[in-house]
Design a protein around this motif. Structure first.
Motif, short mmCIF file in Angstrom:
data_model
loop_
_atom_site.label_atom_id
_atom_site.label_comp_id
_atom_site.label_asym_id
_atom_site.label_seq_id
_atom_site.Cartn_x
_atom_site.Cartn_y
_atom_site.Cartn_z
N THR A 207 53.76 25.20 -10.58
CA THR A 207 54.83 24.86 -11.53
C THR A 207 56.21 24.90 -10.87
OG1 THR A 207 55.04 27.17 -12.25
CG2 THR A 207 53.50 25.76 -13.46
N THR A 208 56.23 25.08 -9.57
CA THR A 208 57.50 25.19 -8.85
C THR A 208 57.77 23.92 -8.07
OG1 THR A 208 57.01 27.54 -8.57
CG2 THR A 208 58.82 26.66 -7.29
N GLY A 209 59.03 23.58 -7.90
CA GLY A 209 59.40 22.41 -7.12
C GLY A 209 60.45 22.75 -6.09
N GLY A 210 60.66 21.82 -5.12
CA GLY A 210 61.70 22.02 -4.12
C GLY A 210 61.13 22.48 -2.79
N THR A 211 62.02 22.76 -1.85
CA THR A 211 61.60 23.21 -0.53
C THR A 211 61.26 24.69 -0.57
OG1 THR A 211 63.83 23.82 0.17
CG2 THR A 211 63.16 21.52 0.51
N VAL A 212 60.60 25.15 0.50
CA VAL A 212 60.27 26.56 0.58
C VAL A 212 61.54 27.41 0.61
CG1 VAL A 212 59.14 28.33 2.00
CG2 VAL A 212 58.09 26.07 1.74
N GLY A 213 62.57 26.92 1.32
CA GLY A 213 63.83 27.64 1.36
C GLY A 213 64.45 27.80 -0.02
N GLU A 214 64.39 26.75 -0.81
CA GLU A 214 64.94 26.82 -2.17
C GLU A 214 64.14 27.81 -3.02
OE1 GLU A 214 66.63 22.21 -2.37
OE2 GLU A 214 64.65 22.72 -3.17
N LEU A 215 62.81 27.82 -2.82
CA LEU A 215 61.98 28.77 -3.56
C LEU A 215 62.34 30.21 -3.18
CD1 LEU A 215 59.52 29.54 -5.31
CD2 LEU A 215 58.11 29.30 -3.28
N PHE B 74 57.58 19.74 4.26
CA PHE B 74 56.90 20.93 3.78
C PHE B 74 57.66 21.46 2.57
CE2 PHE B 74 55.73 25.53 4.10
CZ PHE B 74 54.37 25.34 3.84
N SER B 75 57.33 20.92 1.44
CA SER B 75 57.98 21.30 0.18
C SER B 75 56.88 21.62 -0.82
CB SER B 75 58.86 20.17 -0.33
OG SER B 75 58.09 19.00 -0.55
N ILE B 76 57.27 21.91 -2.05
CA ILE B 76 56.32 22.19 -3.12
C ILE B 76 56.54 21.19 -4.24
CG2 ILE B 76 55.50 23.94 -4.72
CD1 ILE B 76 56.82 26.01 -2.83
N PRO B 77 55.60 20.25 -4.47
CA PRO B 77 54.39 20.04 -3.68
C PRO B 77 54.71 19.40 -2.32
CG PRO B 77 54.62 18.31 -5.31
CD PRO B 77 55.73 19.29 -5.57
N PRO B 78 53.78 19.49 -1.34
CA PRO B 78 54.02 18.88 -0.03
C PRO B 78 54.25 17.39 -0.14
CG PRO B 78 52.13 20.35 0.04
CD PRO B 78 52.49 20.19 -1.41
N GLN B 79 55.10 16.85 0.75
CA GLN B 79 55.44 15.44 0.73
C GLN B 79 54.92 14.74 1.99
OE1 GLN B 79 57.09 14.07 -1.95
NE2 GLN B 79 56.88 16.11 -2.85
N LEU B 80 54.58 13.49 1.84
CA LEU B 80 54.20 12.68 3.00
C LEU B 80 55.46 12.08 3.61
CD1 LEU B 80 51.01 10.65 1.93
CD2 LEU B 80 51.17 12.46 3.63
N THR B 81 55.72 12.39 4.87
CA THR B 81 56.87 11.82 5.56
C THR B 81 56.43 10.60 6.37
OG1 THR B 81 56.57 13.15 7.55
CG2 THR B 81 57.86 14.12 5.75
N LEU B 82 57.40 9.83 6.83
CA LEU B 82 57.09 8.66 7.65
C LEU B 82 56.34 9.08 8.91
CD1 LEU B 82 57.34 5.65 8.22
CD2 LEU B 82 59.59 6.10 9.27
N GLY B 83 56.75 10.21 9.50
CA GLY B 83 56.08 10.69 10.70
C GLY B 83 54.62 11.03 10.45
#
Length: 232
Positions: free
Chosen positions: A51-59, A14-23
């Motif tokens: 225009t933002t990147g990274g995890t929600v926590g980083e944001l 769950f990041s920005i943008p969202p990523q596909l994980t193996l799970g």
């Protein structure tokens, strides 16, 4: 103010943008319709954060000013002539201080429990906060509202409003606008049923006496019994 660890966000991409994980891929393998939607619809993104990147926590860490203090309320009041509500209050002392500084409402909240494990439960703080500041400010409660009975219990203890948080998001994810409408319908039905069982016909009739503390007792470190799980 800093963001919590948000470990589930990291595990689930769950990041920005969202990523596909193996799970996620493994879960989607037996669901061909998911792959069809994924490949034929626009890329999933946050419209306001494109225009933002990274995890929600980083944001969150980047968005928060660690120097913010009570003094900034005076600046906000100069800029904004309307009502001011502060969300995230977690103790009685802060509630009193905020009201003394002129805020119009406070939201008791531990942010869904995702910031700090074992943070105070807003429902437990509600009665004392209402006694201290309820005549001078609107007291609202957030976190843990998962059933219409939770809303009834909160109103009975003096909350003027509750935030339902995740419940409407579940409805949104499951069925869009119709899912949110269904969430509201479920909560309305639960509220009405609970009030009928309590023998009240209006919210104004609710009072603390309608709330029974059903205790699941556990032993504290000093051997004291600690009550948990309040219910209407």
């Amino acid at each position: 103010p800093v963001a919590g660890a948000r470990l589930r966000d990291k595990r689930n991409g769950f990041s920005i943008p969202p990523q596909l994980t193996l799970g996620t891929i493994v879960n989607a393998i037996p669901r061909p319709w998911w792959w069809y939607d994924f490949l034929t619809t626009p890329k999933l993104e946050f419209a306001s954060l494109s225009t933002t990147g990274g995890t929600v926590g980083e944001l969150l860490n980047a968005a928060m000013d660690p120097t913010i203090s009570y003094d900034d309320l005076a600046v906000i009041r100069e800029i904004w002539p309307g009502k001011i509500v502060v969300k995230g209050v977690q103790n009685v002392e802060d509630s009193v201080r905020l009201v003394d500084l002129g805020v119009d409402g406070i939201v008791l909240s531990n942010h869904g429990g995702r910031q700090l494990d074992r943070a105070p439960v807003p429902f437990h703080l509600l009665p004392q906060v209402v006694r201290e500041v309820g005549r001078d400010a609107t007291v609202m409660v957030d976190t843990g509202i998962m059933n219409g009975a939770d809303i009834v219990a909160s109103v009975a203890l003096g909350a003027r409003f509750t935030l339902i948080g995740r419940a409407y998001l579940y409805g949104l994810m499951a069925g869009g606008r119709a899912g949110v409408d269904r969430t509201i319908q479920i909560l309305r039905t639960e509220i009405e049923r609970t009030m009928k069982l309590l023998g009240v016909s209006t919210l104004a009739e609710l009072e603390p006496a309608h709330v029974t503390q059903l205790h699941r007792l556990t032993r504290g470190q000093a051997g004291a019994e600690v009550p948990v799980t309040p219910r209407a």
